[in-house]
Design a protein around this motif. Structure first.
Motif, short mmCIF file in Angstrom:
data_model
loop_
_atom_site.label_atom_id
_atom_site.label_comp_id
_atom_site.label_asym_id
_atom_site.label_seq_id
_atom_site.Cartn_x
_atom_site.Cartn_y
_atom_site.Cartn_z
N ALA A 12 0.00 -3.22 57.61
CA ALA A 12 0.93 -2.60 56.67
C ALA A 12 1.93 -3.63 56.16
N VAL A 13 2.46 -4.44 57.07
CA VAL A 13 3.43 -5.46 56.67
C VAL A 13 2.76 -6.45 55.72
N GLU A 14 1.55 -6.87 56.02
CA GLU A 14 0.85 -7.80 55.13
C GLU A 14 0.67 -7.21 53.74
N ARG A 15 0.26 -5.95 53.68
CA ARG A 15 0.06 -5.31 52.37
C ARG A 15 1.38 -5.16 51.62
N LEU A 16 2.41 -4.75 52.32
CA LEU A 16 3.71 -4.59 51.67
C LEU A 16 4.27 -5.92 51.19
N GLU A 17 4.07 -6.97 51.97
CA GLU A 17 4.52 -8.29 51.55
C GLU A 17 3.79 -8.75 50.29
N LEU A 31 12.56 -1.28 51.19
CA LEU A 31 12.79 -0.33 52.27
C LEU A 31 11.51 -0.09 53.07
N ARG A 32 10.40 0.11 52.40
CA ARG A 32 9.14 0.33 53.12
C ARG A 32 8.79 -0.86 53.99
N LEU A 33 9.01 -2.06 53.47
CA LEU A 33 8.73 -3.26 54.25
C LEU A 33 9.68 -3.35 55.45
N ALA A 34 10.94 -3.06 55.25
CA ALA A 34 11.90 -3.10 56.36
C ALA A 34 11.51 -2.09 57.44
N GLY A 49 15.61 -7.03 55.45
CA GLY A 49 15.11 -6.10 54.43
C GLY A 49 16.08 -4.96 54.17
N ALA A 50 16.67 -4.42 55.24
CA ALA A 50 17.64 -3.34 55.08
C ALA A 50 18.86 -3.83 54.29
N SER A 60 22.31 4.06 51.15
CA SER A 60 20.95 4.54 51.44
C SER A 60 20.84 4.88 52.92
N PRO A 61 20.68 6.17 53.27
CA PRO A 61 20.60 6.52 54.68
C PRO A 61 19.43 5.85 55.39
N ASP A 62 18.32 5.70 54.69
CA ASP A 62 17.15 5.07 55.32
C ASP A 62 17.41 3.60 55.62
N ALA A 63 18.02 2.89 54.69
CA ALA A 63 18.33 1.48 54.91
C ALA A 63 19.42 1.32 55.97
N LEU A 64 20.40 2.20 55.96
CA LEU A 64 21.44 2.15 56.99
C LEU A 64 20.86 2.41 58.37
#
Length: 183
Positions: A12-17, A31-34, A49-50, A60-64
């Motif tokens: 997943a990380v490879e694809r997101l990168e 955010l998805r990568l983080a 990433g966050a 951003s609650p998700d990033a926080l």
């Protein structure tokens, strides 16, 4: 979408990168990568990433949440509390933020604040055995034997039996019960 298709967080990380490299403005990519990096236990890069997301989306609650969790996982407990508190101000029922804030407070020996967070957790999620473990420890350290016994019993009622913590709780419960039975 990318996480669901990947068979592992590494993939997943490879694809997101790759997506990020090809289209750094792709909505939500940072955010998805983080989040994937956090799951992969790459806390330093998850935090980076966050922080990237928070430059443009300050609340951003998700990033926080990723920021707070990454800071906790890198033993920056005091620094983890403010972003987790902000998540809770935006999403009062976010149990992950409450758990990580409680753990941070527990690690900092801020037992009363931690106890309050854990109590809110078990009200919302009665089977939250990590909270019962911590509540039992807090009561034990505060020499509140009846509360420690109660939380040990609650923990044992919902925790998986094969955890190392379960053996600790069983031993502590036995000790506490012996203490209660002494004249």
């Amino acid at each position: 979408m990318f996480l669901a298709e990947a068979s592992s967080y590494r993939q997943a990380v490879e694809r997101l990168e790759r997506v990020k490299a090809l289209s750094p403005d792709y909505p939500g990519i940072h955010l998805r990568l983080a989040q994937a990096l956090l799951k992969r236990r790459d806390f330093t890069n998850a935090l980076a990433g966050a922080l990237e997301v928070l430059r443009t989306e300050r609340h951003s609650p998700d990033a926080l949440l990723v920021k707070g969790m990454a800071l906790f996982e890198t033993a920056h407990y005091r620094d983890a509390i403010p972003p987790l508190t902000e998540v809770l101000s935006l999403q009062s029922s976010n149990q992950a933020a409450r758990l990580y804030r409680a753990w941070s407070r527990w690690r900092l020996n801020e037992l009363e604040d931690a106890r309050q967070d854990y109590e809110v957790m078990v009200q919302a999620t009665p089977g939250a055995y990590p909270a019962y473990f911590a509540l039992a420890d807090i009561a034990y350290r505060n020499k509140d034997t009846p509360a420690a016994v109660r939380y040990c019993e609650l923990y044992l009622g919902c925790a998986p039996p094969d955890l190392a913590e379960t053996r600790v709780v069983k031993a502590r419960l036995k000790e506490l019960q012996q203490k209660q039975n002494r004249p």
